[in-house]
Design a protein around this motif. Structure first.
Motif, PDB file in Angstrom:
ATOM      1  N   GLU A 135      -1.516 -11.889  -8.909  1.00  0.00           N
ATOM      2  CA  GLU A 135      -0.310 -12.576  -8.583  1.00  0.00           C
ATOM      3  C   GLU A 135       0.195 -11.875  -7.211  1.00  0.00           C
ATOM      4  O   GLU A 135       0.538 -12.674  -6.112  1.00  0.00           O
ATOM      5  N   TYR A 136       0.221 -10.588  -7.370  1.00  0.00           N
ATOM      6  CA  TYR A 136       0.628  -9.765  -5.976  1.00  0.00           C
ATOM      7  C   TYR A 136      -0.391 -10.149  -4.785  1.00  0.00           C
ATOM      8  O   TYR A 136       0.269 -10.538  -3.874  1.00  0.00           O
ATOM      9  N   LYS A 137      -1.525 -10.323  -5.140  1.00  0.00           N
ATOM     10  CA  LYS A 137      -2.436 -10.460  -4.204  1.00  0.00           C
ATOM     11  C   LYS A 137      -2.235 -11.969  -3.698  1.00  0.00           C
ATOM     12  O   LYS A 137      -2.153 -11.947  -2.352  1.00  0.00           O
ATOM     13  N   LEU A 138      -1.844 -12.749  -4.269  1.00  0.00           N
ATOM     14  CA  LEU A 138      -1.507 -14.035  -3.947  1.00  0.00           C
ATOM     15  C   LEU A 138      -0.388 -14.230  -3.046  1.00  0.00           C
ATOM     16  O   LEU A 138      -0.311 -14.991  -1.819  1.00  0.00           O
ATOM     17  N   VAL A 139       0.692 -13.581  -3.374  1.00  0.00           N
ATOM     18  CA  VAL A 139       1.932 -13.398  -2.678  1.00  0.00           C
ATOM     19  C   VAL A 139       1.732 -12.773  -1.435  1.00  0.00           C
ATOM     20  O   VAL A 139       1.982 -13.462  -0.389  1.00  0.00           O
ATOM     21  N   LEU A 140       0.811 -11.702  -1.215  1.00  0.00           N
ATOM     22  CA  LEU A 140       0.622 -10.968  -0.138  1.00  0.00           C
ATOM     23  C   LEU A 140      -0.259 -12.248   1.016  1.00  0.00           C
ATOM     24  O   LEU A 140       0.098 -12.426   2.022  1.00  0.00           O
ATOM     25  N   SER A 275       0.186  -4.378   9.642  1.00  0.00           N
ATOM     26  CA  SER A 275      -0.557  -3.326   9.423  1.00  0.00           C
ATOM     27  C   SER A 275      -0.235  -2.822   8.137  1.00  0.00           C
ATOM     28  O   SER A 275      -1.149  -2.717   6.862  1.00  0.00           O
ATOM     29  N   LYS A 276       1.090  -2.878   7.520  1.00  0.00           N
ATOM     30  CA  LYS A 276       1.164  -2.389   5.968  1.00  0.00           C
ATOM     31  C   LYS A 276       0.647  -3.497   5.160  1.00  0.00           C
ATOM     32  O   LYS A 276       0.325  -3.209   4.040  1.00  0.00           O
ATOM     33  N   GLN A 277       0.806  -4.701   5.585  1.00  0.00           N
ATOM     34  CA  GLN A 277       0.423  -5.947   4.774  1.00  0.00           C
ATOM     35  C   GLN A 277      -1.044  -5.541   4.474  1.00  0.00           C
ATOM     36  O   GLN A 277      -1.738  -6.069   3.403  1.00  0.00           O
ATOM     37  N   ALA A 278      -1.820  -5.512   5.545  1.00  0.00           N
ATOM     38  CA  ALA A 278      -3.214  -5.402   5.510  1.00  0.00           C
ATOM     39  C   ALA A 278      -3.530  -3.973   4.480  1.00  0.00           C
ATOM     40  O   ALA A 278      -4.402  -4.023   3.758  1.00  0.00           O
ATOM     41  N   GLN A 279      -2.948  -3.140   4.523  1.00  0.00           N
ATOM     42  CA  GLN A 279      -3.112  -1.849   3.807  1.00  0.00           C
ATOM     43  C   GLN A 279      -2.873  -2.190   2.291  1.00  0.00           C
ATOM     44  O   GLN A 279      -3.574  -1.844   1.418  1.00  0.00           O
ATOM     45  N   MET A 280      -1.855  -2.787   1.963  1.00  0.00           N
ATOM     46  CA  MET A 280      -1.390  -3.382   0.583  1.00  0.00           C
ATOM     47  C   MET A 280      -2.641  -4.220   0.071  1.00  0.00           C
ATOM     48  O   MET A 280      -2.778  -3.876  -1.336  1.00  0.00           O
ATOM     49  N   MET A 281      -3.216  -5.076   0.883  1.00  0.00           N
ATOM     50  CA  MET A 281      -4.079  -5.872   0.733  1.00  0.00           C
ATOM     51  C   MET A 281      -5.396  -5.343   0.204  1.00  0.00           C
ATOM     52  O   MET A 281      -5.955  -5.431  -0.962  1.00  0.00           O
ATOM     53  N   GLY A 286      -8.584  -3.125  -4.274  1.00  0.00           N
ATOM     54  CA  GLY A 286      -9.332  -1.865  -5.110  1.00  0.00           C
ATOM     55  C   GLY A 286      -8.983  -1.637  -6.327  1.00  0.00           C
ATOM     56  O   GLY A 286      -9.524  -1.542  -7.373  1.00  0.00           O
ATOM     57  N   ARG A 287      -7.511  -1.945  -6.691  1.00  0.00           N
ATOM     58  CA  ARG A 287      -7.023  -1.691  -8.084  1.00  0.00           C
ATOM     59  C   ARG A 287      -7.411  -2.711  -8.781  1.00  0.00           C
ATOM     60  O   ARG A 287      -7.833  -2.603 -10.152  1.00  0.00           O
ATOM     61  N   LEU A 288      -7.716  -3.971  -8.581  1.00  0.00           N
ATOM     62  CA  LEU A 288      -8.120  -5.191  -9.223  1.00  0.00           C
ATOM     63  C   LEU A 288      -9.352  -5.053  -9.619  1.00  0.00           C
ATOM     64  O   LEU A 288      -9.959  -5.058 -10.935  1.00  0.00           O
ATOM     65  N   ALA A 289     -10.424  -4.373  -8.550  1.00  0.00           N
ATOM     66  CA  ALA A 289     -11.764  -4.201  -9.282  1.00  0.00           C
ATOM     67  C   ALA A 289     -11.949  -3.074 -10.189  1.00  0.00           C
ATOM     68  O   ALA A 289     -12.529  -3.285 -11.160  1.00  0.00           O
ATOM     69  N   GLU A 290     -11.002  -2.041 -10.168  1.00  0.00           N
ATOM     70  CA  GLU A 290     -10.919  -0.750 -11.127  1.00  0.00           C
ATOM     71  C   GLU A 290     -10.672  -1.490 -12.508  1.00  0.00           C
ATOM     72  O   GLU A 290     -11.078  -1.213 -13.492  1.00  0.00           O
ATOM     73  N   LEU A 291      -9.422  -2.145 -12.330  1.00  0.00           N
ATOM     74  CA  LEU A 291      -8.844  -2.826 -13.695  1.00  0.00           C
ATOM     75  C   LEU A 291      -9.924  -3.603 -14.378  1.00  0.00           C
ATOM     76  O   LEU A 291     -10.112  -3.487 -15.728  1.00  0.00           O
ATOM     77  N   LYS A 292     -10.772  -4.384 -13.605  1.00  0.00           N
ATOM     78  CA  LYS A 292     -11.556  -5.277 -14.085  1.00  0.00           C
ATOM     79  C   LYS A 292     -12.876  -4.503 -14.807  1.00  0.00           C
ATOM     80  O   LYS A 292     -13.042  -4.666 -16.009  1.00  0.00           O
ATOM     81  N   THR A 293     -13.119  -3.335 -14.366  1.00  0.00           N
ATOM     82  CA  THR A 293     -14.197  -2.624 -15.186  1.00  0.00           C
ATOM     83  C   THR A 293     -13.671  -1.836 -16.128  1.00  0.00           C
ATOM     84  O   THR A 293     -14.352  -1.899 -17.333  1.00  0.00           O
TER      85      THR A 293
END
Lengths: 820, 70
Positions: A135-140, A275-281, A286-293
Motif C-alpha cells: 500500500e505504501y508503495k502505491l501511495v508513493l 529525492s527523498k521520494q525516490a529514496q523511499m521508493m 527492496g524490503r518488499l522483495a525481502e519479505l516475499k522471500t
C-alpha cells in the motif's frame, strides 16, 4: 435367557430366528480393565449395558481421560483443517495397529500444535507487513504523481503572473500586488498534508465529512487505483483510492486523523522533496522483495511440517478414537470399590461365550494382573436384543426388513422369504427381459468390482446402490424371467419357444380385423403368445390375465404370512394362538379369497363364460337362489353356502375365546402367589434396581379384549383391502409395458421411417435416454417401492410384531466411518 | 398334457438347483436348510407365474383382433 424358546415346526434354519442371546456379567480387576475392554472391542460381540446411567458425564470414573481424548481430537481436527487449507492430504492408513502409547501421542500432538500455531502467527505478521508495504508503495507512486503535476502547474502559473506584471496595469496598485505576489511564495502559511488510502466505496463520504468537519478549509485530491489491493487488516482484496489532504492548523489535523481512523483509511508518511521520494521508493521495493522471500520460506517450512503430520495423521486419529470409545465403555462399568474391580453387564450371543472367555484370559495375561476376570451368565426376564448373523448377500435384505421394524427377540424373521419374494414381486411389475439385461449388466459391474469399490468413498446415491447390489442382482435375474413370460423385449415380442398359437380363420384373413383369429395350435408353451402385441384386443386380454394373476399371487403370499404366524405360535408354545387365531384366520381368508382363486383357476380350465364379479356378489347378496349362468362347477351352491357359513363363524371364533382363555391362564398362574406377594415386592424391587425388569405382571381384561377386537377387525377388513392392494402388480406392469411400447413405437420406429441417418441417430439417442431415465431409473424405483410396500404391509401384518431392538455390540470396526 | 410335462420340468430343475447348491455351498445343516428353502421358494414362484399365464391361455374367451394395417 431364552426361556420361552423351544422346538419349532421344523428343524432350525439360519436367519429364521434371532441368535439366542444371554445377559452376561464380567468382573475385571482394575489393572486389566483397559486391555479387557480393548480386546472385547476387537471381538465385537458384546453390547454393554450402561450401569451408571444415573450419573452425569462429569461424575463418571474416567471423565478426565475422556477430556484428554477430546483435547487430542480437537488438535487432530485443527491439523486436518490446516492440512486441507494447504492442500496436503493425510496418507492412507491401512496397516495393522502399531502399538503406540497414548501419552506419547498426546505429548507429540501438543508440540506440533504449538509449532504450527507459531508458524501461522509469524506468517500472518509477515503477510501483514507485506500488504502494508504494498500500500505504501502505491501511495508513493500516486501521491508522487500528484505532487509532480501540482509542481508543474504551480511553476506554470508563476511564469504567467510574472508575464502579467510586465504588462503593467495600475501604477499605484500594481506595485502592491507585485509585492504581495512576490512575497507569497516565501511567506506562505505552513500547509500540512496527509497521504493514505481509503476504500473506494467510502471515498465520497470521506471527502464530504472531511469538508464539513474542517468547514471547507481543506484541499483533498483522490486518485483511483486500478487493481484491487490486499487490505492489511482484513487480508482481503479491496478497491481503494489514494488521497492527499492539505490542511492548516493543529486542530484540523487532529480532526482529520480521527476521521481517517473512523473510515479505516491507512495513512502513510510522504515527503515533499523529490529525492527523498525516490529514496523511499527504492527502500520499499527492496524490503518488499525481502519479505516475499521470507514469506515463501515460511510457507515451505509449514508445508513440510504438515506433511510430517500427514504421515502419521490417520494412525493417531484411529488411536484417539479407539481410546475414547474404550473410555466411554469403561464408564459404563460400575466400580466395585470394596473389591477394587469393575463390574460390567452386557448382552452377548450364546455362541460367543467361549470366545469372550478367551479374550478375558488373554487380557488378564497381557496386563500382568494377579487375578483373572470372572465371567458369568445372569438370568433375567428382560427382552434381549435381536441378532441375525448375515453375510454380504443377506445383509441388504435384512436391512430392508429392519427399516420397518426390528424383529422381536426370536420371532420369525420375514427376511427368509423376502430374499426371494421381494425380487420376484418387483419383477412381476417390471417384466421386460431387455430392461432386465440392462439392469443385470449395471449390477454385475458393481458386484465384480466390489472389493475395490468398498474401500472407496462413494457419493450418497452410489453408496445406496452399492449396498443393495445383491438385491438389484436378484431383481434383474427375476426380471429377465418375467420378461420372457410376458414376452417383452423393449416391448417387442418374439416367438422364441414355438410359433404362435393363433391363425386366421380362413386363407384370405378377411376377418382378422373384425372378429379376429382363432386358436389352432397348442397353447404357446412359455409365456404370453407373441401375436397379442399391437392387436386391438390386447388390453382386455392382458388386463384380465394380470389382474387375476395379481389376486392369485396375493392370496398365496398372504397365506404364507399366516403360516409364518403358525410357526411363531408353535415356537412360543402358544396353543391359544394356534386354535383361536391361526385356524380362524386361515378359514376366513381361504373361504373367501382362496375360493375366489379357485374360481379363477376353474374358469380358466373350463373356459366358462361366467363373470366372476357376479359369482362373488351373488354369493353374498342372495346365496340361497339358483345360480343360473354363474354356475362353474357342480354343487357350487352347497360349496358356497358352506364357505359363507365357515367365514361367518370364524369372525367370532377369532374375537371372543382368546381374551377369556388368557384371563383364565393368568389366574391359574397367579393363584398360589396371592399370599406371597409381600415378599415378592421386595425381590421385585431389587430386580428393578438392577436393570428395570418387569417383575410384576398386570392383566387388564378390557385392554386385552380391545386389543383382540382391533386385531380381528384389522384382519377381516384387511383381507379385502390387502387382496385389492395386490392389484398394484397389475397396474405397474401395465404402466411399464405401455411406456416401453410408446418409446419403442413413437420414437424408434418413427425415426426409422424417415430414412434419414441424422434423424435416426437423434431418434436413437432420445430412445436411449428415455429408456434409461424413465424406465430403468424411475420405473425401477417405483416398482421397488411398491414391492416393498406389499411386503411391509400386506405380508408382514399377518404375523410380524417387529418391536424388538437391534443388537449393537461394542466394536472398533465402525470407527473408520465415524464423524467425517 | 403339456402342462404336466412342463411342471415336471420345473420340479426337476428345482431339485437339480437345490442339489447343486448343496454341493457348492455346503455350510452346515441350518445354513443348508436356508439355501434349500430359498431355492424351493424361487422354483415355486417361477412355476406359479408360468402356470398362471399358461392356464389363462388354454381356453381363451378373447381372441386377438388385429389392428388395421395402414
Amino acid at each position: 435367557m431364552a426361556e420361552i424358546g423351544g422346538g419349532g415346526c421344523c428343524p432350525p434354519m439360519d436367519l429364521m430366528r434371532s441368535e439366542p442371546m444371554q445377559l452376561v456379567q464380567v468382573i475385571v480387576p482394575m489393572e486389566s480393565a483397559h486391555l479387557t475392554v480393548s480386546y472385547l472391542g476387537d471381538l465385537g460381540l458384546v453390547q454393554f449395558k450402561d450401569l451408571n446411567s444415573e450419573k452425569s458425564p462429569f461424575q463418571r470414573t474416567y471423565a478426565a481421560q475422556i477430556k484428554r481424548c477430546g483435547e487430542m481430537a480437537r488438535k487432530l481436527r485443527f491439523f486436518k483443517d490446516q492440512m486441507s487449507k494447504a492442500g496436503v492430504s493425510p496418507k492412507e492408513f491401512l496397516g495393522k495397529d502399531v502399538d503406540i502409547d497414548l501419552d506419547d501421542v498426546e505429548v507429540k500432538l501438543g508440540e506440533l500444535e504449538a509449532e504450527l500455531s507459531e508458524i501461522n502467527a509469524n506468517n500472518d505478521k509477515l503477510q501483514r507487513s507485506y500488504n502494508e508495504l504494498m500500500e505504501y508503495k502505491l501511495v508513493l507512486e500516486k501521491a508522487g504523481e500528484f505532487f509532480a503535476s501540482a509542481h508543474r502547474s504551480a511553476t506554470a502559473q508563476q511564469s504567467e503572473t510574472e508575464s502579467q506584471q510586465v504588462v503593467g496595469e495600475d501604477a499605484l496598485e500594481a506595485p502592491l500586488l507585485q509585492e504581495e505576489k512576490s512575497v507569497d511564495p516565501t511567506k506562505q502559511v505552513k500547509l500540512g498534508f496527509l497521504t493514505g488510502l481509503v476504500p473506494r466505496e467510502k471515498s465520497m463520504v470521506f471527502e464530504r465529512i472531511l469538508f464539513r468537519a474542517t468547514r471547507g478549509n481543506i484541499f483533498i485530491r483522490q486518485s483511483v487505483i486500478e487493481e484491487s489491493v490486499v487490505d492489511p487488516n482484513s487480508g482481503e482484496k479491496a478497491e481503494k483510492n489514494v488521497f492527499v489532504v492539505f490542511y492548516s492548523g493543529e486542530r484540523a489535523k487532529s480532526k482529520i486523523l480521527k476521521i481517517c481512523e473512523a473510515f479505516g483509511a491507512n495513512r502513510y508518511p510522504f515527503s515533499e522533496e523529490l529525492s527523498k521520494q525516490a529514496q523511499m521508493m527504492t527502500e520499499v521495493t527492496g524490503r518488499l522483495a525481502e519479505l516475499k522471500t521470507t514469506i515463501s520460506a515460511g510457507l515451505d517450512h509449514r508445508k513440510i511440517l504438515l506433511e510430517t503430520i500427514g504421515d502419521k495423521f490417520e494412525q493417531w486419529n484411529l488411536k484417539v478414537r479407539k481410546e475414547k470409545a474404550i473410555y466411554h465403555t469403561l464408564n459404563m462399568l460400575s466400580l466395585d470399590v470394596t473389591k477394587k474391580c469393575l463390574v460390567g453387564e452386557g448382552w452377548s450371543p450364546v455362541f460367543a461365550a467361549t470366545e469372550i472367555q478367551k479374550a478375558l484370559q488373554r487380557a488378564a495375561v497381557d496386563s500382568n494382573s494377579q487375578v483373572g476376570s470372572i465371567f458369568q451368565v445372569l438370568r433375567t426376564k428382560e427382552m434381549p436384543p435381536t441378532f441375525f448373523r448375515t453375510n454380504k448377500f443377506t445383509t441388504a435384505f435384512q436391512e430392508i426388513v429392519d427399516a420397518y421394524g426390528v424383529a422381536k427377540y426370536q420371532e420369525a424373521n420375514p427376511t427368509v422369504f423376502t430374499i426371494v419374494t421381494f425380487p420376484f414381486l418387483f419383477a412381476v411389475m417390471f417384466g421386460d427381459w431387455g430392461h432386465g439385461i440392462c439392469l443385470l449388466l449395471a449390477t454385475m459391474y458393481l458386484v465384480l468390482n466390489e472389493r475395490k469399490l468398498s474401500n472407496q468413498k462413494l457419493g450418497d446415491i452410489m453408496e445406496m446402490a452399492f449396498g443393495g447390489r445383491y438385491v438389484i442382482l436378484m431383481m434383474s435375474l427375476f426380471s429377465i424371467y418375467t420378461g420372457l413370460i410376458y414376452n417383452e423385449f423393449f416391448s417387442v415380442p418374439f416367438p422364441l419357444f414355438a410359433p404362435s398359437a393363433y391363425e386366421c380363420r380362413d386363407a384370405s384373413c378377411s376377418e382378422a380385423t373384425t372378429i379376429g383369429l382363432i386358436k389352432t395350435r397348442d397353447t404357446y408353451p412359455f409365456g404370453v403368445d407373441p401375436v397379442w402385441h399391437g392387436t386391438r384386443s390386447e388390453l382386455p386380454f392382458l388386463n384380465s390375465l394380470k389382474m387375476k394373476m395379481s389376486i392369485l399371487l396375493g392370496v398365496a403370499q398372504m397365506n404364507l404370512g399366516i403360516i409364518m404366524s403358525f410357526c411363531n405360535a408353535k415356537f412360543f408354545k402358544s396353543a391359544v394362538n394356534i386354535w383361536f387365531q391361526f385356524v380362524p384366520q386361515m378359514i376366513f381368508l381361504n373361504c373367501l379369497f382362496g375360493y375366489l382363486s379357485a374360481l379363477i383357476i376353474i374358469k380358466w380350465c373350463t373356459g366358462s363364460q361366467a363373470d366372476l364379479y357376479h359369482v362373488m356378489i351373488y354369493m353374498f347378496l342372495s346365496p340361497m337362489e339358483d345360480l343360473g349362468e354363474n354356475q362353474l362347477f357342480p354343487h357350487q351352491k352347497t360349496v358356497q353356502l358352506t364357505f359363507l357359513f365357515l367365514a361367518l363363524i370364524s369372525v367370532p371364533w377369532m374375537l371372543l375365546p382368546k381374551p377369556f382363555i388368557l384371563k383364565k391362564q393368568h389366574e391359574a398362574r397367579h393363584q398360589g402367589q396371592s399370599y406371597a406377594q409381600l415378599e415378592e415386592t421386595d425381590e421385585s424391587l431389587q430386580v428393578e434396581t438392577n436393570g428395570g425388569a418387569h417383575g410384576h405382571e398386570e392383566f387388564e381384561f378390557s385392554e386385552i379384549f380391545v386389543h383382540q377386537l382391533i386385531h380381528t377387525i384389522e384382519f377381516v377388513l384387511g383381507a379385502v383391502s390387502n387382496t385389492a392392494s395386490y392389484l398394484r402388480l397389475w397396474a405397474l406392469s401395465l404402466a411399464h409395458s405401455e411406456l416401453s411400447s410408446v418409446f419403442y413405437e413413437k420414437v424408434l420406429l418413427m425415426a426409422l421411417s424417415f430414412n434419414n441417418i441424422l434423424i435416426l441417430i437423434v431418434g436413437l439417442l432420445v430412445f436411449i435416454f428415455a429408456t434409461v431415465g424413465v424406465l430403468l431409473v424411475m420405473e425401477t424405483l417405483s416398482a421397488f417401492l411398491h414391492a416393498l410396500r406389499l411386503h411391509w404391509v400386506e405380508y408382514q401384518n399377518k404375523f410380524y410384531e417387529g418391536d424388538g431392538y437391534k443388537f449393537d455390540p461394542f466394536t472398533f470396526t465402525l470407527l473408520g466411518n465415524e464423524d467425517e | 398334457m403339456a402342462f404336466l410335462v412342463t411342471s415336471l420340468i420345473f420340479a426337476v430343475v428345482g431339485i437339480i438347483a437345490s442339489v447343486f447348491t448343496r454341493i457348492c455351498f455346503n455350510q452346515g445343516p441350518s445354513t443348508n436348510l436356508l439355501h434349500f428353502t430359498l431355492v424351493i421358494t424361487a422354483t415355486v414362484c417361477c412355476w406359479l407365474m408360468w402356470a398362471i399365464v399358461y392356464i389363462a391361455q388354454m381356453k381363451p374367451l378373447i381372441v386377438p383382433i388385429l389392428s388395421e394395417v395402414e
